[in-house]
Design a protein around this motif. Structure first.
Motif, PDB file in Angstrom:
ATOM      1  N   MET A   1       0.865  -1.163   0.000  1.00 12.09           N
ATOM      2  CA  MET A   1       0.000   0.000   0.000  1.00 12.09           C
ATOM      3  C   MET A   1       0.911   1.225   0.000  1.00 12.09           C
ATOM      4  SD  MET A   1      -2.927   1.012   2.727  1.00 12.09           S
ATOM      5  CE  MET A   1      -4.066  -0.184   2.171  1.00 12.09           C
ATOM      6  N   ASP A   2       0.730   2.114  -0.945  1.00 14.87           N
ATOM      7  CA  ASP A   2       1.613   3.266  -1.053  1.00 14.87           C
ATOM      8  C   ASP A   2       1.087   4.436  -0.232  1.00 14.87           C
ATOM      9  OD1 ASP A   2      -0.520   4.059  -2.585  1.00 14.87           O
ATOM     10  OD2 ASP A   2       0.649   4.505  -4.376  1.00 14.87           O
ATOM     11  N   GLN A   3       1.826   5.505  -0.248  1.00 14.00           N
ATOM     12  CA  GLN A   3       1.527   6.674   0.583  1.00 14.00           C
ATOM     13  C   GLN A   3       0.204   7.304   0.178  1.00 14.00           C
ATOM     14  OE1 GLN A   3       3.348   7.580   3.141  1.00 14.00           O
ATOM     15  NE2 GLN A   3       2.088   9.294   3.675  1.00 14.00           N
ATOM     16  N   GLN A   4      -0.102   7.341  -1.109  1.00 11.45           N
ATOM     17  CA  GLN A   4      -1.338   7.982  -1.575  1.00 11.45           C
ATOM     18  C   GLN A   4      -2.553   7.201  -1.098  1.00 11.45           C
ATOM     19  OE1 GLN A   4      -1.558   8.461  -5.785  1.00 11.45           O
ATOM     20  NE2 GLN A   4      -3.488   9.539  -5.741  1.00 11.45           N
ATOM     21  N   GLU A   5      -2.500   5.866  -1.203  1.00 12.19           N
ATOM     22  CA  GLU A   5      -3.637   5.060  -0.736  1.00 12.19           C
ATOM     23  C   GLU A   5      -3.833   5.233   0.760  1.00 12.19           C
ATOM     24  OE1 GLU A   5      -2.609   1.150  -1.958  1.00 12.19           O
ATOM     25  OE2 GLU A   5      -3.459   1.372  -3.964  1.00 12.19           O
ATOM     26  N   MET A   6      -2.707   5.322   1.483  1.00 14.91           N
ATOM     27  CA  MET A   6      -2.769   5.485   2.934  1.00 14.91           C
ATOM     28  C   MET A   6      -3.421   6.827   3.266  1.00 14.91           C
ATOM     29  SD  MET A   6      -2.017   3.724   5.461  1.00 14.91           S
ATOM     30  CE  MET A   6      -0.684   3.119   6.384  1.00 14.91           C
ATOM     31  N   THR A   7      -3.072   7.869   2.532  1.00 15.84           N
ATOM     32  CA  THR A   7      -3.638   9.202   2.763  1.00 15.84           C
ATOM     33  C   THR A   7      -5.125   9.201   2.453  1.00 15.84           C
ATOM     34  OG1 THR A   7      -1.515  10.144   2.155  1.00 15.84           O
ATOM     35  CG2 THR A   7      -3.377  11.638   2.180  1.00 15.84           C
ATOM     36  N   GLU A   8      -5.511   8.553   1.359  1.00 12.97           N
ATOM     37  CA  GLU A   8      -6.935   8.483   0.993  1.00 12.97           C
ATOM     38  C   GLU A   8      -7.729   7.721   2.051  1.00 12.97           C
ATOM     39  OE1 GLU A   8      -7.048   6.738  -2.881  1.00 12.97           O
ATOM     40  OE2 GLU A   8      -6.175   8.483  -3.848  1.00 12.97           O
ATOM     41  N   LEU A   9      -7.141   6.649   2.561  1.00 17.01           N
ATOM     42  CA  LEU A   9      -7.802   5.850   3.587  1.00 17.01           C
ATOM     43  C   LEU A   9      -7.990   6.672   4.865  1.00 17.01           C
ATOM     44  CD1 LEU A   9      -8.899   3.065   4.372  1.00 17.01           C
ATOM     45  CD2 LEU A   9      -6.591   2.454   5.086  1.00 17.01           C
ATOM     46  N   ILE A  10      -6.984   7.423   5.247  1.00 17.89           N
ATOM     47  CA  ILE A  10      -7.081   8.252   6.450  1.00 17.89           C
ATOM     48  C   ILE A  10      -8.128   9.339   6.242  1.00 17.89           C
ATOM     49  CG2 ILE A  10      -5.822   9.943   7.841  1.00 17.89           C
ATOM     50  CD1 ILE A  10      -3.342   8.155   7.432  1.00 17.89           C
ATOM     51  N   SER A  11      -8.147   9.931   5.051  1.00 16.50           N
ATOM     52  CA  SER A  11      -9.132  10.970   4.739  1.00 16.50           C
ATOM     53  C   SER A  11     -10.554  10.404   4.793  1.00 16.50           C
ATOM     54  CB  SER A  11      -8.831  11.551   3.358  1.00 16.50           C
ATOM     55  OG  SER A  11      -9.809  12.468   2.988  1.00 16.50           O
ATOM     56  N   ALA A  12     -10.743   9.206   4.210  1.00 15.84           N
ATOM     57  CA  ALA A  12     -12.065   8.587   4.218  1.00 15.84           C
ATOM     58  C   ALA A  12     -12.507   8.271   5.649  1.00 15.84           C
ATOM     59  CB  ALA A  12     -12.055   7.322   3.377  1.00 15.84           C
ATOM     60  N   THR A  13     -11.569   7.818   6.460  1.00 16.70           N
ATOM     61  CA  THR A  13     -11.902   7.509   7.849  1.00 16.70           C
ATOM     62  C   THR A  13     -12.282   8.775   8.607  1.00 16.70           C
ATOM     63  OG1 THR A  13     -10.360   5.682   7.777  1.00 16.70           O
ATOM     64  CG2 THR A  13     -11.041   6.411   9.935  1.00 16.70           C
ATOM     65  N   ALA A  14     -11.556   9.856   8.364  1.00 13.60           N
ATOM     66  CA  ALA A  14     -11.865  11.119   9.038  1.00 13.60           C
ATOM     67  C   ALA A  14     -13.246  11.610   8.639  1.00 13.60           C
ATOM     68  CB  ALA A  14     -10.803  12.167   8.691  1.00 13.60           C
ATOM     69  N   THR A  15     -13.580  11.470   7.353  1.00 11.98           N
ATOM     70  CA  THR A  15     -14.908  11.885   6.869  1.00 11.98           C
ATOM     71  C   THR A  15     -15.987  11.036   7.528  1.00 11.98           C
ATOM     72  OG1 THR A  15     -13.923  12.481   4.757  1.00 11.98           O
ATOM     73  CG2 THR A  15     -16.304  12.235   4.795  1.00 11.98           C
ATOM     74  N   LEU A  16     -15.740   9.752   7.622  1.00  9.25           N
ATOM     75  CA  LEU A  16     -16.702   8.832   8.233  1.00  9.25           C
ATOM     76  C   LEU A  16     -16.913   9.183   9.702  1.00  9.25           C
ATOM     77  CD1 LEU A  16     -18.399   6.286   7.644  1.00  9.25           C
ATOM     78  CD2 LEU A  16     -16.422   4.946   8.367  1.00  9.25           C
ATOM     79  N   MET A  17     -15.819   9.496  10.417  1.00  9.05           N
ATOM     80  CA  MET A  17     -15.938   9.840  11.830  1.00  9.05           C
ATOM     81  C   MET A  17     -16.687  11.175  11.997  1.00  9.05           C
ATOM     82  SD  MET A  17     -14.772   7.381  13.510  1.00  9.05           S
ATOM     83  CE  MET A  17     -14.652   8.025  15.145  1.00  9.05           C
ATOM     84  N   GLU A  18     -16.459  12.094  11.097  1.00  8.54           N
ATOM     85  CA  GLU A  18     -17.157  13.383  11.150  1.00  8.54           C
ATOM     86  C   GLU A  18     -18.660  13.184  10.942  1.00  8.54           C
ATOM     87  OE1 GLU A  18     -17.188  17.300   8.369  1.00  8.54           O
ATOM     88  OE2 GLU A  18     -15.205  16.517   8.950  1.00  8.54           O
TER      89      GLU A  18
END
Length: 189
Positions: free
Chosen positions: A1-18
Motif C-alpha cells: 500500500m503506497d503513501q497515496q492510498e494510505m492518505t486516501e484511507l485516512i481521509s475517508a476515515t476522518a470523513t466517516l468519523m465526522e
C-alpha cells in the motif's frame, strides 16, 4: 500500500468519523426535542400513555446506537484490514531494504579487500623494481668508476698525438711492468 492510498484511507476515515459525530449530535438534538415534546404531552396524556411512551423512548436511543454501530463496523473493519496490510507491506519493505544494505556492505568489504590487495601488489612491484634498479645501476656505477679512474690516469699522463699516433713521455727510471718488463710508466704532467 503506497503513501497515496494510505492518505486516501485516512481521509475517508476522518470523513466517516465526522459524519458519525454529526449523526450523534442530530440524534441527541432529536432526543432532546422528543423529550421536551413528551414533557409537554405528559402533562396532557394520561399516566399509562406516558409510561408507554417512556418505555418506547427509553429503548429508542439504544436501538439507534446499535444500528449506527452495526453500520460503522464494516468500514472500521475494512480500515483496520487496510492498516494491517499496510503494516505488513512496510515490514516487508524494511526487510528488503535491510537485506539490500547487507549486500551493499558485503560488496563494500569485498571491494576494500580487493583494493588493498592491488595496492599491496603494486607496492611489492615498486619495491622489487626499485631493488633491481638499485643493483643494476650500482653495477653500472662500479663499471663506470673503473673507466673514470682510467680516464683520470690518462688525463694526468703526459700524452700527445704524433702523426696520428699516440706518444707518451715515459719515465725511464721507473721499474718496467709485464712479462718482459716491456711496459714503463708514463710521466705525470
Amino acid at each position: 500500500m503506497d503513501q497515496q492510498e494510505m492518505t486516501e484511507l485516512i481521509s475517508a476515515t476522518a470523513t466517516l468519523m465526522e459524519q458519525f459525530e454529526r449523526n450523534c449530535t442530530q440524534i441527541e438534538q432529536q432526543q432532546r426535542a422528543l423529550s421536551q415534546q413528551l414533557n409537554t404531552l405528559s402533562l396532557q396524556l394520561p399516566e399509562t400513555v406516558r409510561q408507554s411512551a417512556d418505555a418506547t423512548l427509553s429503548h429508542l436511543p439504544g436501538a439507534l446506537m446499535g444500528k449506527l454501530q452495526s453500520g460503522l463496523e464494516q468500514p472500521v473493519d475494512d480500515y483496520q484490514k487496510r492498516l494491517s496490510q499496510a503494516g505488513a507491506l512496510l515490514g516487508n519493505g524494511s526487510q528488503a531494504l535491510a537485506q539490500q544494505l547487507q549486500r551493499m556492505e558485503a560488496l563494500h568489504k569485498n571491494l576494500l579487500w580487493k583494493t588493498s590487495a592491488v595496492l599491496i601488489g603494486c607496492m611489492g612491484l615498486l619495491l622489487a623494481g626499485g631493488a633491481w634498479l638499485s643493483t643494476h645501476y650500482a653495477g653500472m656505477i662500479r663499471d663506470n668508476q673503473i673507466a673514470a679512474d682510467k680516464l683520470k690516469a690518462i688525463n694526468s699522463a703526459d700524452l700527445t698525438l704524433c702523426g696520428g699516433r699516440l706518444c707518451a713521455n715515459i719515465d725511464r727510471k721507473a721499474q718496467g711492468y709485464g712479462d718482459k718488463s716491456q711496459y714503463l710508466p708514463v710521466q705525470q704532467r
